[in-house]
Design a protein around this motif. Sequence first.
Motif, mmCIF file in Angstrom:
data_model
loop_
_atom_site.group_PDB
_atom_site.id
_atom_site.type_symbol
_atom_site.label_atom_id
_atom_site.label_comp_id
_atom_site.label_asym_id
_atom_site.label_seq_id
_atom_site.Cartn_x
_atom_site.Cartn_y
_atom_site.Cartn_z
ATOM 1 N N LEU A 197 58.510 60.674 25.783
ATOM 2 C CA LEU A 197 57.486 61.354 24.993
ATOM 3 C C LEU A 197 57.125 60.528 23.758
ATOM 4 O O LEU A 197 55.971 60.528 23.313
ATOM 5 N N GLY A 198 58.091 59.812 23.196
ATOM 6 C CA GLY A 198 57.795 58.950 22.054
ATOM 7 C C GLY A 198 56.773 57.894 22.397
ATOM 8 O O GLY A 198 55.856 57.619 21.612
ATOM 9 N N ALA A 199 56.918 57.301 23.580
ATOM 10 C CA ALA A 199 55.957 56.290 24.021
ATOM 11 C C ALA A 199 54.589 56.922 24.283
ATOM 12 O O ALA A 199 53.549 56.296 24.038
ATOM 13 N N ILE A 200 54.591 58.160 24.775
ATOM 14 C CA ILE A 200 53.315 58.864 24.986
ATOM 15 C C ILE A 200 52.581 59.006 23.655
ATOM 16 O O ILE A 200 51.376 58.736 23.560
ATOM 17 N N PHE A 201 53.299 59.452 22.627
ATOM 18 C CA PHE A 201 52.682 59.623 21.323
ATOM 19 C C PHE A 201 52.151 58.294 20.782
ATOM 20 O O PHE A 201 51.127 58.255 20.111
ATOM 21 N N ALA A 202 52.857 57.217 21.097
ATOM 22 C CA ALA A 202 52.409 55.902 20.644
ATOM 23 C C ALA A 202 51.071 55.534 21.269
ATOM 24 O O ALA A 202 50.148 55.075 20.571
ATOM 25 N N ILE A 203 50.942 55.723 22.563
ATOM 26 C CA ILE A 203 49.701 55.353 23.255
ATOM 27 C C ILE A 203 48.557 56.262 22.820
ATOM 28 O O ILE A 203 47.411 55.823 22.659
ATOM 29 N N VAL A 204 48.861 57.550 22.595
ATOM 30 C CA VAL A 204 47.832 58.480 22.115
ATOM 31 C C VAL A 204 47.367 58.073 20.719
ATOM 32 O O VAL A 204 46.174 58.103 20.407
ATOM 33 N N GLY A 205 48.321 57.661 19.883
ATOM 34 C CA GLY A 205 47.962 57.236 18.537
ATOM 35 C C GLY A 205 47.087 55.997 18.523
ATOM 36 O O GLY A 205 46.089 55.933 17.792
ATOM 37 N N VAL A 206 47.438 55.019 19.335
ATOM 38 C CA VAL A 206 46.666 53.772 19.378
ATOM 39 C C VAL A 206 45.258 54.011 19.919
ATOM 40 O O VAL A 206 44.283 53.421 19.445
ATOM 41 N N TYR A 207 45.135 54.908 20.898
ATOM 42 C CA TYR A 207 43.833 55.155 21.524
ATOM 43 C C TYR A 207 43.200 56.469 21.056
ATOM 44 O O TYR A 207 42.324 57.013 21.735
ATOM 45 N N ALA A 208 43.635 56.969 19.923
ATOM 46 C CA ALA A 208 43.172 58.277 19.449
ATOM 47 C C ALA A 208 41.646 58.348 19.336
ATOM 48 O O ALA A 208 41.030 59.321 19.787
ATOM 49 N N ARG A 209 41.048 57.323 18.747
ATOM 50 C CA ARG A 209 39.590 57.357 18.570
ATOM 51 C C ARG A 209 38.865 57.357 19.906
ATOM 52 O O ARG A 209 37.918 58.136 20.118
ATOM 53 N N LEU A 210 39.313 56.486 20.830
ATOM 54 C CA LEU A 210 38.669 56.421 22.144
ATOM 55 C C LEU A 210 38.840 57.737 22.891
ATOM 56 O O LEU A 210 37.881 58.237 23.507
ATOM 57 N N LEU A 211 40.023 58.309 22.842
ATOM 58 C CA LEU A 211 40.267 59.572 23.528
ATOM 59 C C LEU A 211 39.411 60.690 22.931
ATOM 60 O O LEU A 211 38.810 61.487 23.667
ATOM 61 N N PHE A 212 39.344 60.732 21.612
ATOM 62 C CA PHE A 212 38.537 61.760 20.949
ATOM 63 C C PHE A 212 37.067 61.626 21.335
ATOM 64 O O PHE A 212 36.407 62.617 21.685
ATOM 65 N N ASN A 213 36.544 60.409 21.294
ATOM 66 C CA ASN A 213 35.137 60.185 21.636
ATOM 67 C C ASN A 213 34.849 60.506 23.097
ATOM 68 O O ASN A 213 33.775 61.037 23.437
ATOM 69 N N THR A 214 35.811 60.191 23.980
ATOM 70 C CA THR A 214 35.620 60.456 25.408
ATOM 71 C C THR A 214 35.553 61.952 25.678
ATOM 72 O O THR A 214 34.658 62.433 26.384
ATOM 73 N N PHE A 215 36.484 62.715 25.123
ATOM 74 C CA PHE A 215 36.487 64.156 25.362
ATOM 75 C C PHE A 215 35.325 64.847 24.651
ATOM 76 O O PHE A 215 34.772 65.827 25.162
#
Length: 266
Positions: free
Chosen positions: A50-68
Motif C-alpha cells: 500500500l505504501g508503494a500504491i500511495f507513492a505512485i498515486v502521489g507522483v501521478y496525482a495531477r494526471l489522475l485528477f485531470n483524467t477523472f
Amino acid sequence: MNDTIVAGLLGLLEGLTEFLPVSSTGHVLLAGHFLGFESSGKAFEVVIQLGAIFAIVGVYARLLFNTFRAAPHDPQARRFILSVLIAFLPAVVVGVLAHDIIKRVLFETPMLIAVMLILGGIVLLLVDRWKLEVHYDDASHLPLSTAFKIGVIQCLAMIPGTSRSGATIVGAMLMGVSKRAAAEFSFFLSMPTMAGAFAYDLYKNRDVLSADDLNLIVIGFVFAFVSAVFVVRGLLDFVSRHGYALFGWWRIIIGSVVILALVQGY
C-alpha cells in the motif's frame, strides 16, 4: 535482529523494487527468510505494498485528477480508465481463486522464488535485445484487447519471483508497446491491482493480525512509500535510455546467490 528494524528494511526493499521488473515480493520474502522474519499469514509482505500504491498515486496525482475530471465529457479519458480496469479483471479472478495456494505454498518456497528470478532475468535480457516493432508509444492509448492481454500476463506474477511489473512490461513490449509506455501502463495497472491485493489480504487475515503485526505493517508502509517515490520518478527516464538489461542481470545474480545459500542450508 529486532523485528522493528527488519520491518523498516523490508519496507525499504519493497519500495525500491516494487516498480522495477525484479519482483518486490520475491525480494521481500527471500530477505525475510534469511533474516528469520515471520509475519502472521504472510500479510506483512502484501499489505506494505500500500505504501508503494500511495507513492505512485502521489507522483501521478495531477494526471489522475485531470483524467477523472475529464472522464464525463472526454471519450479518450473514459477509454483509458476502462483499459486499466479491463487489465485488472484477470488478477481479480485468479487472485481470489488461487489466494490460499499462493500464500500457503508458493510464498513458502524460497527455491521456487530464486528459480523464477533467474528465469525472469533471462526473459528480460532476451526481450531487451530483440528489435521489437513499436505500435503504441502512449500508455493511455492502448487498445482494450491489448490491455486485457497485458492483464492476463500479469497473473503470472502471482508466482513470487516472477515480478508483476516485469510480466506486464515484457508482455506489453511483445505486443508492440514502447519501453517507456509499457512501464507507465504497468504503473497505472499497479494501482487497482495492489489496492485489491491489499484489501483482500487484509480481509483474509483479519482474525490473525495482532496490534504488533499492525505496528510492523505501518513501519513497512512508511519506508515503502518513501523509497518508492524515488524509484517512480527516475525509472521511466532510465528505461528509455538504458532498457531493462540491468534488471535482468540483477535477477540472475540474486537468484543464483540465493540458490547457493539454500543448498548450503541457510
